[in-house]
Design a protein around this motif. Structure first.
Motif, short mmCIF file in Angstrom:
data_model
loop_
_atom_site.label_atom_id
_atom_site.label_comp_id
_atom_site.label_asym_id
_atom_site.label_seq_id
_atom_site.Cartn_x
_atom_site.Cartn_y
_atom_site.Cartn_z
N GLU A 43 0.83 -1.20 0.00
CA GLU A 43 0.00 0.00 0.00
C GLU A 43 0.87 1.25 0.00
O GLU A 43 0.55 2.23 -0.69
N SER A 47 1.21 4.32 -2.91
CA SER A 47 0.73 5.63 -2.48
C SER A 47 1.74 6.72 -2.84
O SER A 47 2.86 6.43 -3.26
N VAL A 133 -10.89 5.32 9.62
CA VAL A 133 -10.20 5.90 8.46
C VAL A 133 -10.47 5.05 7.22
O VAL A 133 -10.72 5.58 6.13
N ARG A 134 -10.41 3.74 7.38
CA ARG A 134 -10.70 2.84 6.25
C ARG A 134 -12.12 3.05 5.73
O ARG A 134 -12.35 3.14 4.53
N THR A 135 -13.08 3.15 6.66
CA THR A 135 -14.47 3.37 6.29
C THR A 135 -14.64 4.74 5.65
O THR A 135 -15.41 4.90 4.70
N GLU A 137 -12.53 6.33 3.82
CA GLU A 137 -12.12 6.24 2.42
C GLU A 137 -13.15 5.50 1.59
O GLU A 137 -13.49 5.92 0.47
N ALA A 138 -13.70 4.42 2.14
CA ALA A 138 -14.64 3.59 1.39
C ALA A 138 -15.90 4.36 0.99
O ALA A 138 -16.48 4.12 -0.08
N SER A 162 -6.18 0.59 9.55
CA SER A 162 -6.64 1.35 8.38
C SER A 162 -6.36 0.62 7.08
O SER A 162 -6.84 1.02 6.02
N SER A 165 -5.24 2.88 4.31
CA SER A 165 -6.01 4.08 3.96
C SER A 165 -5.34 5.35 4.49
O SER A 165 -5.50 6.42 3.90
N LEU A 166 -4.59 5.25 5.59
CA LEU A 166 -3.91 6.43 6.12
C LEU A 166 -2.82 6.94 5.19
O LEU A 166 -2.34 8.06 5.36
N ARG A 168 -3.48 7.51 2.15
CA ARG A 168 -4.21 8.23 1.09
C ARG A 168 -5.20 9.26 1.61
O ARG A 168 -5.38 10.30 0.99
N VAL A 169 -5.88 8.96 2.70
CA VAL A 169 -6.94 9.84 3.18
C VAL A 169 -6.34 11.07 3.87
O VAL A 169 -5.50 10.92 4.77
#
Length: 268
Positions: A43, A47, A133-135, A137-138, A162, A165-166, A168-169
């Motif tokens: 990931e 990124s 954080v994952r949610t 992004e989703a 995450s 996701s951390l 990217r978000v």
């Protein structure tokens, strides 16, 4: 074959720095987050973040070599399995750890377009924080705000929860509640505080709440809920439940974000 160096002593300054960062749940002295597991390494490589160093146990060396040119320019450090176990943040280690320079975000970058912001108010469990954080992004959130008193986004457990996701978000952390309230209001963000259905503060049902505009969800501490500053500043909203009085903070955030996404897709 990748260029690498070998560390054979637990007293090595790099390993001491990593151990301290893992123990504190923070960045290394060099400003890197500790990303353990092959998934997080993948990931990070996908990124915009910079992977500075990869530490690998001898048993994982072949798998790291298979990444080939993707690790070009990255410092590769090899350790014995026993030495790697001494710095690992996971109980069942995969023998791989990346030191990643996180992106630096500014508060206004969380508020672009039809803003949808998740505000973590005193969240203590890194698993909850990372899952949110994952949610986020989703379901298309524009950013996550870790208030002062909330677990660090740089905690290795937060990063693992995450699932990358951390990287990217957009997020900022360490902001005081008063500053956050003022900034969000100045930018036309409507504030919604997540409240349990059974609460001294009457709350609107989620189904009856318009979430199509610029808004922020405030998710409170696992034990005490939303703080006083937000109770007086945000509109209370609740998720109707049957048989239980409250939901896990991360689950509540997921339901709120899903409903916001659903409304925005049906009413562009």
């Amino acid at each position: 074959m990748l260029n690498s160096e070998t560390i054979a002593s637990a007293a090595n300054p790099l390993l001491k720095d990593v151990r301290h960062a893992v123990a504190r749940g923070s960045l290394t002295a060099g400003g890197c987050c500790v990303a353990e597991t092959f998934h997080l390494l993948e990931e990070a490589l996908r990124s915009p973040c910079q992977v500075q160093t990869v530490l690998a146990a001898e048993s994982a060396h072949a798998s790291v070599e298979a990444l080939g040119h993707r690790l070009a320019g990255v410092k590769l450090v090899l350790l014995s399995d026993a030495l790697f176990a001494g710095i690992a943040a996971t109980e069942t280690s995969q023998g791989i750890m990346a030191l990643v320079q996180p992106r630096q975000w500014q508060f206004p970058q969380l508020l672009h377009g039809k803003a949808l912001v998740v505000v973590l108010d005193g969240i203590q469990d890194p698993g909850n924080a990372g899952a949110m954080v994952r949610t986020a992004e989703a379901f298309g959130a524009t950013g996550v705000l870790f208030l002062k008193g909330t677990v660090s986004p740089h905690n290795p457990k937060t990063l693992r929860a995450s699932a990358g996701s951390l990287f990217r978000v957009p997020f900022v952390h360490g902001i005081a509640s008063a500053t956050a309230v003022a900034t969000l209001r100045q930018n036309g963000i409507k504030l919604f505080a997540a409240m349990p259905p059974v609460s001294p503060t009457p709350a609107d049902s989620l189904a009856a709440t318009d979430l199509t505009g610029r808004c922020a969800f405030i998710i409170g501490n696992e034990a005490h809920g939303v703080g006083t500053e937000w109770r007086s500043s945000a509109a209370p909203v609740s998720i109707p439940t049957v048989g239980v009085e409250s939901l896990n903070a991360a689950i509540a955030a997921a339901i709120l974000l899903y409903e916001a996404r659903r409304q925005r897709m049906s009413r562009p």
